[in-house]
Enzyme design. Structure first.
Site, PDB file in Angstrom:
ATOM      1  N   ARG A 119       4.403  37.350   2.813  1.00 51.07           N
ATOM      2  CA  ARG A 119       3.795  36.387   2.034  1.00 51.07           C
ATOM      3  C   ARG A 119       4.532  36.386   0.472  1.00 51.07           C
ATOM      4  O   ARG A 119       3.943  35.744  -0.362  1.00 51.07           O
ATOM      5  CB  ARG A 119       2.260  36.738   1.370  1.00 51.07           C
ATOM      6  N   LYS A 141      12.534  23.547  -3.556  1.00 47.18           N
ATOM      7  CA  LYS A 141      12.368  23.180  -2.390  1.00 47.18           C
ATOM      8  C   LYS A 141      13.028  23.909  -1.016  1.00 47.18           C
ATOM      9  O   LYS A 141      14.126  24.105  -1.174  1.00 47.18           O
ATOM     10  CB  LYS A 141      12.750  21.649  -1.964  1.00 47.18           C
ATOM     11  N   GLU A 183      25.982  13.161  -4.979  1.00 50.84           N
ATOM     12  CA  GLU A 183      24.890  13.709  -5.801  1.00 50.84           C
ATOM     13  C   GLU A 183      24.986  13.746  -7.354  1.00 50.84           C
ATOM     14  O   GLU A 183      24.154  13.566  -8.045  1.00 50.84           O
ATOM     15  CB  GLU A 183      24.284  14.967  -5.223  1.00 50.84           C
ATOM     16  N   LYS A 225      18.690  18.411 -13.446  1.00 47.34           N
ATOM     17  CA  LYS A 225      17.765  18.645 -12.545  1.00 47.34           C
ATOM     18  C   LYS A 225      16.590  19.608 -12.997  1.00 47.34           C
ATOM     19  O   LYS A 225      15.480  19.407 -12.556  1.00 47.34           O
ATOM     20  CB  LYS A 225      18.184  19.304 -11.285  1.00 47.34           C
ATOM     21  N   GLU A 235       6.609  17.307  -7.177  1.00 46.84           N
ATOM     22  CA  GLU A 235       6.861  15.723  -6.804  1.00 46.84           C
ATOM     23  C   GLU A 235       5.751  15.101  -6.771  1.00 46.84           C
ATOM     24  O   GLU A 235       5.599  14.349  -5.801  1.00 46.84           O
ATOM     25  CB  GLU A 235       7.810  15.830  -5.796  1.00 46.84           C
ATOM     26  N   ARG A 239       9.619  13.498 -10.046  1.00 46.20           N
ATOM     27  CA  ARG A 239      10.719  13.994  -9.501  1.00 46.20           C
ATOM     28  C   ARG A 239      11.188  13.143  -8.450  1.00 46.20           C
ATOM     29  O   ARG A 239      12.444  13.281  -7.865  1.00 46.20           O
ATOM     30  CB  ARG A 239      10.195  15.323  -8.913  1.00 46.20           C
ATOM     31  N   ASN A 243      15.356  11.047  -5.575  1.00 45.06           N
ATOM     32  CA  ASN A 243      15.515  10.246  -4.211  1.00 45.06           C
ATOM     33  C   ASN A 243      16.426   8.976  -4.459  1.00 45.06           C
ATOM     34  O   ASN A 243      16.411   8.333  -3.426  1.00 45.06           O
ATOM     35  CB  ASN A 243      14.499  10.226  -3.499  1.00 45.06           C
ATOM     36  N   HIS A 246      18.377   7.532  -1.628  1.00 44.25           N
ATOM     37  CA  HIS A 246      17.886   8.294  -0.282  1.00 44.25           C
ATOM     38  C   HIS A 246      17.210   7.481   0.697  1.00 44.25           C
ATOM     39  O   HIS A 246      17.116   7.960   1.913  1.00 44.25           O
ATOM     40  CB  HIS A 246      17.356   9.671  -0.762  1.00 44.25           C
ATOM     41  N   HIS A 250      18.865   8.063   4.218  1.00 46.35           N
ATOM     42  CA  HIS A 250      18.149   8.932   5.123  1.00 46.35           C
ATOM     43  C   HIS A 250      18.118   8.188   6.354  1.00 46.35           C
ATOM     44  O   HIS A 250      18.293   8.535   7.542  1.00 46.35           O
ATOM     45  CB  HIS A 250      16.859   9.397   4.624  1.00 46.35           C
ATOM     46  N   HIS A 263      25.413  13.861   4.473  1.00 49.91           N
ATOM     47  CA  HIS A 263      24.570  13.787   3.662  1.00 49.91           C
ATOM     48  C   HIS A 263      24.835  12.845   2.435  1.00 49.91           C
ATOM     49  O   HIS A 263      24.353  11.771   2.227  1.00 49.91           O
ATOM     50  CB  HIS A 263      23.542  14.800   3.272  1.00 49.91           C
TER      51      HIS A 263
END
Ligand SMILES: NC(=O)c1ccc[n+]([C@@H]2O[C@H](COP(=O)([O-])OP(=O)(O)OC[C@H]3O[C@@H](n4cnc5c(N)ncnc54)[C@H](O)[C@@H]3O)[C@@H](O)[C@H]2O)c1
Length: 360
Positions: A119, A141, A183, A225, A235, A239, A243, A246, A250, A263
């Site tokens: 956990r 994340k 980035e 960041k 988010e 936040r 993106n 993106h 993506h 990417h």
């Protein structure tokens, strides 16, 4: 020499240390960890695995390495289970830690394992790609892919320390390094016009991986960041600006098949698409868009989908299934001026299609 950036999240806050020769473990020791599992991959382990392990041992932390195959395919539940077993075998308990040594794949996978094993146990990030240093190692994340899509299972789980040793970038393949620079450019566009100007001035030094420039730029990206994550950890709002580029990126990445376009390369092209949309709907200046394109090109990044580009229909479908889409309508981050963006923008079908056709 190193720089420290604080991610200010109250009792879940932590330091990011960016420097030459920095290594993980100090915070783990403070937290009382006596055993740790270093998760790394088959490319990184022969380069930095032994040094990381002996550094932890030097701090009195009994460390063992678990080495996964390099590549995105490793970021799945099967490999997470392998790592849970490795953690049990290494005798980890609730006071132990997981250390991610590698790029974003290892960071996301190891972070997910740390978040869920018993956990949740302490987690340390030692990123070794530029993308991981400026992006994936910061912000909490973690997750794995399902056959149905990327990052569909995961958790927000903050590390207790991030140690970015920029000297490890010397061994990173050129394409991976340049991909990470996309980035870096993103941070200039979404937040910091001064950073953007610096990138324009020092593009050659950055491309040549000059350590002092790289260290300063990585630290600045981490500051940005950290601030965005502080404002909106889960988010629900701002936040989303991370993106930028993106939505289209993506869609392009998945339409071309993961692996054919890295990417950052897809994000670079996606940023140009977003800039073109912004010219149309936000009054973003043509000269500013040209500055962005010129910078990306100087950094060796692609700025158009290229000849093998997927059809508009395929790209449109891809953008409609983006996690941020609402009722299949993609929501873009658009630019007002370099350093200032808006998020959650919907664009009419015709404007999206005309922009793509006029540009690509
Ligand atoms: N969690 C987040 O917020 C977040 C953000 C962005 C991306 N991501 C994830 O990050 C992943 C991509 O990360 P990445 O671009 O770092 O890819 P990666 O982890 O696959 O690393 C790229 C390649 O470089 C190799 N490598 C790593 N460090 C090296 C070094 N110092 N020297 C030589 N080779 C080295 C790796 O073995 C791999 O082959 C994706 O899964 C993406 O979803 C996560």
């Amino acid at each position: 020499m190193s720089r420290t950036v604080r991610v200010d999240l109250g009792d879940r806050g932590y330091d990011i240390v960016v420097g030459r020769g920095v290594a993980p473990g100090a915070r783990l020791k403070e937290l009382g960890a006596r055993t740790a599992l270093i998760v790394t991959d088959t490319h990184v382990d022969p380069l930095y695995g032994a040094a990381c392990e002996s550094h932890l041992r030097g701090l009195g932390i009994e460390a063992k390495r678990a080495v996964v195959e390099a590549g995105e395919e490793t970021k799945d539940l099967r490999h997470a289970e392998t790592l849970y077993r490795a953690a049990l075998e290494a005798g980890l308990d609730r006071s132990s830690a997981v250390v991610a040594l590698g790029g974003g794949v290892v960071g996301d996978l190891a972070g997910f394992v740390a978040a869920t094993f018993l956990r949740g146990i302490a987690f340390s990030q030692a990123p070794t790609t530029l993308l991981a240093m400026v992006d994936s190692s910061v912000g909490g994340k973690t997750g794995v892919n399902l056959p149905e899509g990327k990052n569909l299972v995961g958790a927000f789980y903050q590390p207790c320390e991030v140690l970015a040793d920029v000297t490890t970038l010397a061994t990173l393949p050129e394409r991976e390094y340049l991909s990470g620079l996309a980035e870096v450019v993103k941070y200039g566009v979404i937040w910091d016009a001064v950073l953007f100007e610096r990138l324009e001035r020092e593009a050659d030094a950055l491309r040549a991986r000059e350590p002092v420039v790289v260290e300063e730029v990585v630290a600045r990206c981490c500051e940005i960041k950290a601030e965005v994550v502080r404002l909106d950890e889960k988010e629900t709002g701002v936040r989303a600006i991370l993106n930028f580029g993106h939505t289209f990126g993506h869609a392009l990445e998945s339409a071309c098949g993961y692996g054919s376009l890295l990417h950052g390369e897809a994000v670079s092209i996606g940023m140009v698409f977003a800039a073109r949309l912004s010219q149309r709907s936000r009054g973003f200046g043509a000269g500013e868009a040209e500055r962005l394109i010129a910078l990306l090109e100087r950094l060796g990044l692609p700025v158009r989908p290229g000849r093998a580009a997927p059809s508009w229909e395929t790209l449109r479908r891809g953008m409609g299934t983006d996690k941020k889409a609402r009722g299949r309508m993609p929501r873009f981050v658009l630019v007002d001026r370099i350093g200032a963006v808006v998020f959650g923008c919907e664009i009419s079908e015709s404007a999206m299609e005309e922009t793509l056709r006029a540009w690509a």
